[in-house]
Scaffold this motif. Structure first.
Motif, PDB file in Angstrom:
ATOM      1  N   ALA A  58       6.267  10.297  -8.952  1.00 11.44           N
ATOM      2  CA  ALA A  58       5.944  10.713 -10.427  1.00 11.44           C
ATOM      3  C   ALA A  58       4.783  11.984  -9.657  1.00 11.44           C
ATOM      4  O   ALA A  58       3.522  11.408  -9.492  1.00 11.44           O
ATOM      5  CB  ALA A  58       5.938   9.931 -10.706  1.00 11.44           C
ATOM      6  N   ALA A  69       2.285   1.971  -3.234  1.00  7.45           N
ATOM      7  CA  ALA A  69       1.638   3.093  -4.035  1.00  7.45           C
ATOM      8  C   ALA A  69       1.374   4.103  -4.404  1.00  7.45           C
ATOM      9  O   ALA A  69       1.664   5.593  -5.031  1.00  7.45           O
ATOM     10  CB  ALA A  69       0.250   2.098  -4.017  1.00  7.45           C
ATOM     11  N   ALA A  99       4.898   5.696  -4.877  1.00  6.24           N
ATOM     12  CA  ALA A  99       4.764   6.178  -6.416  1.00  6.24           C
ATOM     13  C   ALA A  99       4.475   7.270  -6.847  1.00  6.24           C
ATOM     14  O   ALA A  99       4.610   8.294  -7.737  1.00  6.24           O
ATOM     15  CB  ALA A  99       4.102   5.100  -7.140  1.00  6.24           C
ATOM     16  N   ARG A 100       3.486   7.655  -5.677  1.00  9.76           N
ATOM     17  CA  ARG A 100       2.419   8.667  -6.800  1.00  9.76           C
ATOM     18  C   ARG A 100       3.323   9.854  -6.102  1.00  9.76           C
ATOM     19  O   ARG A 100       3.767  11.341  -6.761  1.00  9.76           O
ATOM     20  CB  ARG A 100       1.168   9.086  -5.194  1.00  9.76           C
ATOM     21  N   MET A 153       1.004  -1.132  -0.005  1.00 11.04           N
ATOM     22  CA  MET A 153       0.240  -0.087  -0.271  1.00 11.04           C
ATOM     23  C   MET A 153       0.662   0.830   0.086  1.00 11.04           C
ATOM     24  O   MET A 153       0.238   2.457  -0.419  1.00 11.04           O
ATOM     25  CB  MET A 153      -0.604  -0.121   1.120  1.00 11.04           C
TER      26      MET A 153
END
Lengths: 300, 278, 358
Positions: free
Chosen positions: A11, A4, A7-8, A1
């Protein structure tokens, strides 16, 4: 979790939706837009928004005085104290671990690195109940070192140390998970440059590495803290539910709820919900900061 | 090692890796191994009896069934939400985007009692279904609701960045080749999102199978009807049946490990298909 | 198919990307839209394709107004700068895509699709890559697959956005020749966008030179190079020596120096910019009383022609030094016997002047 989320952070939003709505090839028909938004937002309201509102509505059902009374009774205060204590121990420990793990994984090459990353992620995929159970199996009365502990009059299970251990387990990967991908992406050039300029290891970390990872670090810490204060399943197994002694806030909520003291249960729950909202606000702020910084980094 | 060490320019390798491994072993690996060592000590027959008793099997069916269904529903609506957040402008979008993560931040017990309050027969939503004889809270449907709540952000947050990175050029190319909007979505956009959707599905499923706090309040916890597997472990523990609890826990752990492998594979697939780092 | 563009304007916020552009491109030619970045060339290409709608003006394809047609109904083949190959499809499926998405009634049977894709892959000489995925191809191969994919739907016009922009120099040269050959075989009207003048002059039948949202000049590569219509065209194409000054009789006064221009229709005092190509510029020594003074900076002998680089004398405007370049034949070089640092004068027999009242 958290991966993820990382990753945000790495980017950030690459632009507003207008670039899609203005483009002939990516623009959807109005009815498609309204159908998608209508269904999606109704779902959002039904499953996410309503429960959040319900917490506060139920908390104030019996008025402000009852609300304050529920929060200031001795058992509630004791639960708040224990929750703060568990977080105050587990978050710094997992912060140190996260930095150490990310430093070794991102800045050096060694065999078995991928396996190590997978192991660090393990607690995310273990049920909280199992996380509590494993400590019972080791420290419990019938556990591996249970007899030795009771001979020396040390209590771990059904006591504060067990609660802290379980909290550490379930919040274990949060900081590491935010830092590893970011530090891997940043590479080691800057640290190597610092070393060639004569910086010591600590100087390199404080002056070069830390400024580069501070937002991800903070991000990991607030997520870690939110989970530490809110953990229910794992703590429930090892706590023993002794009022005023081994109850954390979530466990206190459960007890009040099971005793049909709904307003009081929701009053304590509203504090935790407030914590969640603050966490989300800080998280949104950090993401916004990261998206402001990122374009500059790209050009440099 | 000596060779590798001689080539290291940056300091702190031994210290940081040593601490990492020690801490990881003490907090995670050794305690987890306790489950398997204890199970191994039970003997095969005793293990099977404990892990496959009828009440336990009923809980597996319930936990896996509702988790699969919740993840599947979330895939559909999570995609709609992610699409809306990336592709459209609408008022309140920033707030919606921030609140998607609520299930990550809200303690599960709080979610549990709040969902129960709403979906109980006198709750805001529950009373709408009451006249039709549909009970939501204290039934498997209630479990489904709780699992939908905790799973939603996994789907949205895995699909959203992929969708944001998806260059408009691909859809432009499809349109210039004569594809309709629907064909473009089905043949170009959806296959690109598919690995991320499956990853989100697996993450949501893995989380749902082990979920405890948000479920037990709304489930009703009736044996053979609405008793989830994590609750079985607690029940056995409360009856001082440590072996039984351990046997069920080891089944859950094995499932977790398998799911972890699947998720890692899916993430590798995602990065291959989108050219993006997982 | 012919392409006509009438009075197209397009703004992005305050930025005017295209300012009343009109263009008439006859059928069957290979045309280059050339200009510096931000000149509006890509926007114009996207408007022709239907990927962008103009704020004003019309696009006429084969005599029919296509301004309000959606991109998928315009039957243009578009090759994207970064190719936009579908990553999850094989090369074969990428090329077949346009055929497979046709409405059922117009869709060719599977056998025909396969045969056609094969033919196209042979055309771009990559039939052996049919089962690969885009990630497994080199940049040049991707480019050719993107072209094959665009050709599969038999477009009436082929539009290419910076088709060689993402490739390294050697592959770029090869692909340029290949594209030219392919065009000569197929004779499909093609427009490509480039910022590389060499590319435009070498490949295209006709070059449309753009600047700041306007068309500066349209012409054959020879015309564009030899007869630049505007001062921008002169400065953008090729190496050029630039002199700024005012007309004084038969001369342009540049600082303290006088440059003969050989024209009779100029009024005294008007400000002009004068251009001369390196091969149209000569170096002179001794007291002649004309020519712009400069200092020899470097002498670069490279093949049959020697290039002499000079630094403009003294008045480095705003701290900026002006450089000149002159091409000298070996004979002249021997006769001049130049030395680095030597002060000489330069002038041109073929000066082109631009300015007010010129």
């Amino acid at each position: 979790m958290a991966g993820a989320v990382a990753a945000r952070l790495g980017a950030p939003n690459s632009g507003s939706a207008t670039r899609f709505e203005a483009n002939l090839a990516t623009r959807d028909l109005p009815w498609v837009k309204y159908a998608v938004l209508g269904l999606g937002l109704a779902y959002f309201a039904l499953f996410l928004l309503l429960p959040l509102i319900a917490v506060f509505v139920e908390a104030f059902r019996k008025g402000w005085n009852a609300y304050i009374a529920a929060l200031t009774e001795p058992d509630a205060l004791s639960a708040i104290r224990l929750t703060l204590l568990a977080a105050a121990i587990s978050v710094p420990l997992n912060l140190i671990f996260g930095v150490a793990a990310a430093w070794s994984i991102a800045k050096f090459d060694f065999p078995g690195k991928h396996l190590l990353i997978t192991f660090i992620d393990l607690p995310f995929s273990v049920s909280p109940v199992v996380a509590g159970l494993i400590y019972v199996l080791i420290f419990g009365a019938q556990g591996w070192i249970g007899p030795w502990l009771s001979a020396h009059d040390i209590k771990v299970i059904f006591a504060v140390p067990g609660i802290v251990l379980a909290t550490i387990f379930v919040t274990f990967p949060f900081v590491a998970r935010e830092l590893i991908p970011l530090m891997q992406a940043q590479g080691r050039d800057e640290e190597e440059a610092a070393v060639t300029l004569g910086a010591s290891g600590l100087q390199t970390f404080w002056r070069v590495t830390l400024p580069n990872i501070k937002w991800a670090l903070l991000y990991g810490v607030i997520l870690c803290n939110a989970r530490a204060m809110g953990e229910f399943g794992a703590v429930s197994v090892v706590s023993g539910h002794i009022r005023g002694e081994t109850n954390t806030m979530p466990l206190h909520v459960e007890i009040l709820y099971n005793e049909y003291q709904f307003a009081a249960a929701f009053a304590v729950a509203s504090l935790l919900a407030l914590l969640a909202l603050v966490t989300l606000a800080v998280k949104t702020y950090i993401e916004w900061r990261a998206s402001q910084v990122a374009p500059e980094e790209k050009t440099s | 090692m000596a060779y590798a060490h001689a080539r290291r320019v940056l300091p702190g390798f031994g210290l940081s890796l040593g601490f990492t491994l020690a801490y990881l072993s003490l907090i995670v690996l050794i305690p987890l191994s306790a489950v398997f060592i204890k199970s191994a000590g039970m003997g095969w027959q005793a293990f099977l009896d404990a892990a496959t008793g009828p009440r336990v099997v009923a809980s597996y069916k319930l936990s896996f069934g509702t988790s699969l269904l919740a993840a599947a529903i979330n895939v559909v609506f999570g995609l709609l939400l992610a699409w809306g957040l990336v592709r459209y402008t609408f008022p309140g979008k920033k707030l919606v985007d921030a609140l998607i993560d609520l299930p990550f931040a809200l303690p599960t017990a709080v979610a549990g009692i709040a969902l129960t309050a709403i979906y109980a027969k006198n709750g805001w939503v529950g009373q709408l279904f009451e006249p039709f004889g549909i009970k939501i809270a204290f039934t498997p449907i209630g479990i489904l609701i709780a699992l939908i709540f905790i799973g939603l952000p996994f789907i949205v947050r895995t699909v959203q960045p992929i969708l944001e990175d998806l260059d408009a050029e691909f859809e432009e190319a499809a349109a210039s080749l004569g594809a309709t909007r629907l064909q473009t979505f089905r043949r170009v956009v959806f296959p690109t999102l598919l690995p991320a959707l499956l990853t989100g599905f697996a993450l949501a499923f893995a989380r749902a199978v082990g979920e405890y706090g948000s479920v037990i309040f709304i489930a009703g916890n009736i044996p053979f009807v609405s008793e989830i597997t994590p609750l079985m472990i607690i029940t056995k523990l409360e009856q001082y049946d440590y072996e039984g609890a351990t046997a069920v826990a080891s089944v859950m752990l094995i499932v977790s490990f398998l799911l972890l492998l699947v998720i890692n594979g899916l993430q590798a697939w995602t990065s291959r298909r989108t050219g993006r780092e997982a | 198919m012919s392409i006509e563009v009438r009075n197209i304007s397009k703004s992005f916020g305050a930025f005017k990307a295209l300012d009343n552009v009109s263009l008439d491109l006859p059928s069957g030619e290979l045309i280059a839209l050339l200009g510096p970045s931000g000149c509006g060339k890509t926007t114009l290409l996207r408007i022709i394709a239907g990927l962008e709608y103009a704020d004003q003006g019309t696009v006429i394809l084969s005599g029919q107004d296509a301004s309000n047609k959606h991109v998928r109904d315009r039957h243009v083949g578009f090759v994207f700068q970064h190719y936009a190959l579908f990553r999850h499809m094989t090369v074969f499926e990428n090329v077949a895509f346009g055929l497979r998405v046709k409405p059922r009634a117009a869709r060719p049977p599977e056998k025909e699709i396969r045969a056609k894709v094969r033919r196209l892959l042979e055309l771009v000489q990559l039939d052996w890559l049919a089962d690969r995925f885009p990630a497994q191809l080199s940049g040049g191969q991707r480019q050719r697959i993107a072209l094959a994919r665009a050709l599969a739907v038999e477009p009436q016009v082929l539009l290419l956005d910076e088709p060689f922009g993402a490739l390294d120099a050697k592959v770029r040269k090869e692909l340029r020749r290949w594209l030219r050959r392919l065009h000569d075989e197929l004779h499909i009207s093609s427009v490509f966008v480039t910022h590389d003048q060499e590319e435009a002059l070498e490949v295209a039948d006709r070059v449309v030179l753009m600047n700041k949202g306007r068309i500066e000049q349209i012409g054959s590569p020879r015309e564009i190079y030899n007869e630049p219509a505007t001062s921008f065209a002169y400065g953008f194409i090729g190496t050029v020596n630039e002199f700024r000054g005012r007309v004084e009789g038969g001369y342009v006064r540049v600082g303290n120096d006088l440059l003969p221009h050989g024209r009779t229709d100029l009024s005294d005092g008007s400000a002009v910019v004068a251009f001369a190509r390196p091969h149209e510029t000569e170096i002179i020594k001794g007291e002649i009383g004309e020519g712009v003074e400069a200092k020899v900076n470097r002498i670069l002998t490279n093949g049959a022609v020697t290039r002499v680089e000079l630094i403009a004398n003294g008045d480095a405007r705003e701290g900026r030094k002006d450089y000149f370049e002159v091409e000298v034949t070996p004979d002249d070089l021997a006769a001049l016997s130049l030395a680095t640092g030597e002060r000489v004068r330069i002038r041109s027999k073929r000066l082109s002047l631009f300015g007010e009242n010129v």
